[in-house]
Design a protein around this motif. Structure first.
Motif, mmCIF file in Angstrom:
data_model
loop_
_atom_site.group_PDB
_atom_site.id
_atom_site.type_symbol
_atom_site.label_atom_id
_atom_site.label_comp_id
_atom_site.label_asym_id
_atom_site.label_seq_id
_atom_site.Cartn_x
_atom_site.Cartn_y
_atom_site.Cartn_z
ATOM 1 N N VAL A 49 0.832 -1.318 -0.049
ATOM 2 C CA VAL A 49 -0.055 0.034 0.146
ATOM 3 C C VAL A 49 0.811 1.405 0.009
ATOM 4 C CG1 VAL A 49 -1.756 -1.118 1.299
ATOM 5 C CG2 VAL A 49 -0.139 0.048 2.465
ATOM 6 N N PRO A 50 0.401 2.392 -0.478
ATOM 7 C CA PRO A 50 1.205 3.562 -0.331
ATOM 8 C C PRO A 50 1.543 3.748 0.917
ATOM 9 C CG PRO A 50 -0.866 4.070 -1.462
ATOM 10 C CD PRO A 50 -0.887 2.621 -0.706
ATOM 11 N N SER A 51 2.790 4.517 0.943
ATOM 12 C CA SER A 51 3.576 4.815 2.524
ATOM 13 C C SER A 51 2.769 6.013 3.044
ATOM 14 C CB SER A 51 4.951 5.368 2.137
ATOM 15 O OG SER A 51 5.650 5.789 3.356
ATOM 16 N N LEU A 52 2.777 5.777 4.480
ATOM 17 C CA LEU A 52 2.265 7.129 5.348
ATOM 18 C C LEU A 52 3.060 8.099 5.231
ATOM 19 C CD1 LEU A 52 0.663 4.736 8.206
ATOM 20 C CD2 LEU A 52 -0.706 6.083 6.369
ATOM 21 N N ASN A 53 4.196 7.905 5.078
ATOM 22 C CA ASN A 53 5.538 8.758 5.145
ATOM 23 C C ASN A 53 6.194 9.030 3.749
ATOM 24 O OD1 ASN A 53 7.184 10.704 6.351
ATOM 25 N ND2 ASN A 53 8.447 9.298 7.166
ATOM 26 N N GLY A 64 14.386 9.010 -12.210
ATOM 27 C CA GLY A 64 13.669 9.866 -11.621
ATOM 28 C C GLY A 64 12.779 9.449 -10.440
ATOM 29 N N ASP A 65 12.975 8.143 -10.012
ATOM 30 C CA ASP A 65 12.062 7.597 -8.820
ATOM 31 C C ASP A 65 12.420 7.815 -7.564
ATOM 32 O OD1 ASP A 65 10.138 6.224 -10.810
ATOM 33 O OD2 ASP A 65 11.760 4.617 -11.076
ATOM 34 N N LEU A 66 11.421 8.182 -6.554
ATOM 35 C CA LEU A 66 11.999 8.562 -5.525
ATOM 36 C C LEU A 66 12.121 7.141 -4.490
ATOM 37 C CD1 LEU A 66 9.211 11.268 -4.894
ATOM 38 C CD2 LEU A 66 11.709 11.734 -4.768
ATOM 39 N N TYR A 67 13.167 7.334 -3.646
ATOM 40 C CA TYR A 67 13.683 6.276 -2.830
ATOM 41 C C TYR A 67 14.297 6.817 -1.587
ATOM 42 C CZ TYR A 67 18.416 6.371 -4.144
ATOM 43 O OH TYR A 67 19.590 6.916 -4.537
ATOM 44 N N PHE A 68 14.725 5.918 -0.461
ATOM 45 C CA PHE A 68 15.251 6.288 0.546
ATOM 46 C C PHE A 68 16.152 5.142 0.728
ATOM 47 C CE2 PHE A 68 12.004 4.133 3.005
ATOM 48 C CZ PHE A 68 12.810 3.475 4.059
ATOM 49 N N GLU A 69 17.257 5.323 1.588
ATOM 50 C CA GLU A 69 18.242 4.145 1.722
ATOM 51 C C GLU A 69 18.097 3.781 3.266
ATOM 52 O OE1 GLU A 69 21.569 4.621 -1.606
ATOM 53 O OE2 GLU A 69 22.220 5.413 0.449
ATOM 54 N N ARG A 78 17.908 0.201 -1.005
ATOM 55 C CA ARG A 78 16.886 1.208 -1.560
ATOM 56 C C ARG A 78 15.327 0.799 -1.399
ATOM 57 N NH1 ARG A 78 19.298 3.589 -7.078
ATOM 58 N NH2 ARG A 78 21.217 4.293 -6.449
ATOM 59 N N PHE A 79 14.624 1.677 -0.569
ATOM 60 C CA PHE A 79 13.200 1.528 -0.444
ATOM 61 C C PHE A 79 12.473 2.568 -1.376
ATOM 62 C CE2 PHE A 79 15.213 -0.668 3.102
ATOM 63 C CZ PHE A 79 14.410 -1.705 2.945
ATOM 64 N N TYR A 80 11.754 2.279 -2.546
ATOM 65 C CA TYR A 80 11.046 3.042 -3.305
ATOM 66 C C TYR A 80 9.617 3.206 -3.070
ATOM 67 C CZ TYR A 80 15.103 2.867 -6.824
ATOM 68 O OH TYR A 80 16.066 2.750 -7.441
ATOM 69 N N LEU A 81 9.401 4.755 -3.246
ATOM 70 C CA LEU A 81 7.941 5.113 -3.061
ATOM 71 C C LEU A 81 6.929 4.459 -4.049
ATOM 72 C CD1 LEU A 81 6.243 7.315 -1.636
ATOM 73 C CD2 LEU A 81 6.578 8.848 -3.655
ATOM 74 N N LYS A 82 7.412 4.086 -5.120
ATOM 75 C CA LYS A 82 6.524 3.259 -5.988
ATOM 76 C C LYS A 82 6.014 2.083 -5.667
ATOM 77 C CE LYS A 82 9.919 1.924 -9.215
ATOM 78 N NZ LYS A 82 10.353 1.600 -10.698
ATOM 79 N N ASP A 83 6.797 1.530 -4.936
ATOM 80 C CA ASP A 83 6.750 0.265 -4.491
ATOM 81 C C ASP A 83 5.781 0.061 -3.124
ATOM 82 O OD1 ASP A 83 8.221 -1.049 -6.389
ATOM 83 O OD2 ASP A 83 10.049 -0.959 -5.135
ATOM 84 N N GLY A 84 5.569 1.181 -2.629
ATOM 85 C CA GLY A 84 4.905 1.085 -1.202
ATOM 86 C C GLY A 84 5.502 0.408 -0.051
ATOM 87 N N ILE A 85 4.431 0.199 0.936
ATOM 88 C CA ILE A 85 5.072 -0.718 1.981
ATOM 89 C C ILE A 85 4.310 -1.788 2.178
ATOM 90 C CG2 ILE A 85 5.962 1.217 3.169
ATOM 91 C CD1 ILE A 85 3.452 1.414 4.801
ATOM 92 N N ILE A 86 4.526 -2.852 2.781
ATOM 93 C CA ILE A 86 3.793 -4.026 3.137
ATOM 94 C C ILE A 86 2.633 -3.810 4.023
ATOM 95 C CG2 ILE A 86 3.865 -6.267 4.079
ATOM 96 C CD1 ILE A 86 6.664 -6.507 3.573
#
Length: 455
Positions: A49-53, A64-69, A78-86
Motif C-alpha cells: 500500500v502507499p507509504s504513510l510517510n 527519476g523515481d523517489l527512494y530512501f536508503e 533502497r526502498f522506493y516510493l512506487k513500491d509502497g510498504i507491506i
C-alpha cells in the motif's frame, strides 16, 4: 474445520474517515474484519500500500523515481516510493482515498441501494490477498454483488447468492452494466417445502391439502368418492378444485392433469377446475395459454400461509377470512417474426404482448398504493417489467442471455422509467430454434416464455 481457533490469522481494523458520534461515547470510526483460513495450506499474497510517510523518500535515482536508503541491514538498501510498504492489519483511509466509507450520497450506494455494501477497494484487497487469478470466490450473502463484481474484475471465477429476489435482480443488473463474462442465473430452494417439513406443529395440522381446501372454501371428497385427497369441490357449484403439493412445482403437466380430471372425475361434467399451487415452473404461463379454453384457473396459495398456520392456526384463519388466493403472474410474448436479410442471417423480431400480475391483495402495499397498482395493471401492465432478457438459442437447460433491457437503462431508448417492449436480433440462420424470454417485475417475480420458431 473452517473458523477453528487454530485457523485464525488476523484481526483487521478498518479505519475510515466518516463515522457515528454516539452520545456519551467516542466517535466510532472502525470496523473489524476477522481473517480465517479453512486449512493451513491456504493462499496468501503480500499486499503493498502507499507509504504513510512519503517525505521520507528524499532521493531520486537515474530514472527519476523517489527512494530512501536504509543502512540497518549491513549495507544500504533502497526502498522506493512506487513500491509502497507491506500492508499491515490496520487498513486506514489515509493510505488510500478509495477506502473512505461509503456515505448516503455515494453514487454506488444510490444506484444499488444497500446500506451495508463495502467499498470496492476493501473487497479488492481481500480478494487479491487470498486468491489467485482463476480461483473461485464465493459470497453467500451477495447483497448488491460487490464481491462478485470485484472478483470478475480481478480475473477470478465467482459464485454469489442471496435469499432476496430484489438482491438477485440488483446483482444481475450490476453484472450486465459491468459487461461481465456470461454467467448462469439459477433459482434454487423451496421455502414452502422447507417450512412444512421443519415445523412439527404444521405436520400435526393433518393433511395439508385438506387444510388448503378448507381455507379456499372448498370441501374434500370422501375417500369412497375419490382416493386422491388433493381434490375437492366448491359446494353448490360444479367447480372442481385441485391442491398441488408444496413438495413440487406446479407445471404444465399439473395443469393437463387438472383438465383431464375435469373431464373424467366422478363422471366428469365439471364446469371449471381450479388449480391451487405453491411454486410454479417458469413455463406455467404457456400451459395457461394452451388450456385457456378449457375453463381451468391457476391460483397462487399465499406464500406466507405456512407462517400464518403456525402462528394462528386453521380455525382462526377460517374465522378471520384473511387468506386470499390470487391469480398467477405471467408474461405473454407475441409470435416471433423472422426474416432473412441480405447477409443470410435470421432477423428475429421479438416483442412483449402483455404481463399479468398476481393480485395486488397478495403484495404488501397500503390501500392507496394497491389502487394505483390496479390502475397500472389495467392501463399499461408492461410498465411493471423491471428487466427482461432473451436467449435466442435456448437449449432447454441453461439460459444464456444474448440481449437484455431494464429500467434505468438508456442504451436501447431514452426513457429511464420503462423498458423497451420490442427488439430485433440478428442471428446465424437456422431452420428452427427455441427462443426463451425471461422477465422480472418490479416486485421481483420472474416469468419465462419459450417459443418454438421455424425460420
Amino acid at each position: 474445520m473452517s473458523g477453528a481457533p487454530q485457523n485464525f490469522k488476523n484481526e483487521i481494523i478498518w479505519h475510515y474517515s466518516d463515522g457515528t458520534a454516539p452520545q456519551g461515547a467516542f466517535k466510532r470510526k472502525t470496523d473489524t474484519i476477522y481473517f480465517y483460513t479453512k486449512t493451513n495450506n491456504s493462499v496468501f499474497n503480500e499486499i503493498r500500500v502507499p507509504s504513510l510517510n512519503p517525505k521520507r523518500y528524499n532521493k531520486v535515482d537515474e530514472n527519476g523515481d523517489l527512494y530512501f536508503e536504509d543502512g540497518h541491514h549491513g549495507s544500504a538498501k533502497r526502498f522506493y516510493l512506487k513500491d509502497g510498504i507491506i500492508c499491515d492489519n490496520v487498513w486506514t483511509y489515509v493510505t488510500d482515498d478509495s477506502f473512505r466509507q461509503l456515505n448516503s450520497q455515494s453514487d454506488l450506494r444510490k444506484k444499488y441501494g444497500y446500506a451495508t455494501m463495502k467499498p470496492l477497494a476493501i473487497l479488492e484487497r481481500i480478494i487479491k490477498a487470498s486468491s489467485n487469478e482463476g480461483d473461485l470466490v464465493c459470497d453467500f450473502f451477495g447483497g448488491s454483488g460487490t464481491t462478485a463484481a470485484v472478483a470478475e474484475k480481478l480475473g477470478r471465477r465467482w459464485i454469489t447468492c442471496d435469499i432476496g429476489k430484489p438482491a438477485s435482480l440488483v446483482m444481475r443488473k450490476r453484472f450486465i452494466d459491468q459487461e461481465v463474462n456470461p454467467f448462469l442465473y439459477q433459482s434454487i430452494g423451496d421455502y414452502q417445502k422447507e417450512a412444512f417439513h421443519n415445523n412439527k406443529k404444521l405436520r400435526r395440522v393433518g393433511d395439508l391439502s385438506q387444510v388448503v381446501l378448507g381455507l379456499f372454501g372448498a370441501l374434500p371428497f370422501s375417500p369412497e368418492q375419490v382416493s386422491d385427497r388433493n381434490f375437492g369441490y366448491v359446494k353448490g357449484t360444479r367447480n372442481l378444485v385441485m391442491v398441488d403439493s408444496p413438495n413440487r412445482l406446479t407445471t404444465a403437466a399439473t395443469v393437463r392433469r387438472a383438465v383431464e380430471a375435469k373431464a373424467s372425475l366422478l363422471g366428469g361434467d365439471w364446469d371449471k377446475v381450479i388449480v391451487l399451487g405453491w411454486n410454479f415452473a417458469f413455463d406455467i404461463s404457456q400451459a395457461i395459454e394452451k388450456y385457456k379454453n378449457s375453463n381451468v384457473e391457476v391460483l397462487v396459495i399465499p406464500p406466507d400461509l405456512l407462517d400464518k398456520l403456525s402462528k394462528k392456526g386453521f380455525k382462526k384463519l377460517i374465522a378471520d377470512k384473511t387468506v386470499r388466493f390470487s391469480s398467477l403472474q405471467y408474461l405473454v410474448v407475441n409470435p416471433v417474426e423472422v426474416t432473412v436479410n441480405g447477409n443470410g442471417e435470421d432477423e428475429l423480431s421479438i416483442s412483449l404482448s402483455n404481463y399479468v400480475l398476481l393480485s395486488p391483495d397478495n403484495i404488501p402495499l397500503d390501500d392507496k398504493d394497491k389502487e394505483k397498482l390496479q390502475q397500472v395493471m389495467e392501463q399499461d401492465p408492461l410498465s411493471l417489467i423491471e428487466y427482461w432478457s432473451i436467449d435466442p438459442d435456448y437449449d432447454g437447460d441453461t439460459f444464456r442471455s444474448t440481449w437484455q433491457d431494464y429500467r434505468e437503462n438508456v442504451d436501447n431508448d431514452s426513457d429511464p422509467l420503462h423498458c423497451v417492449y420490442s427488439t430485433r436480433l440478428h442471428m446465424p440462420h437456422k431452420a428452427e430454434r427455441k427462443v426463451c424470454v425471461k422477465a422480472v417485475d418490479v416486485f421481483g417475480f420472474e416469468s419465462q416464455v419459450i417459443l418454438d420458431v421455424k425460420c
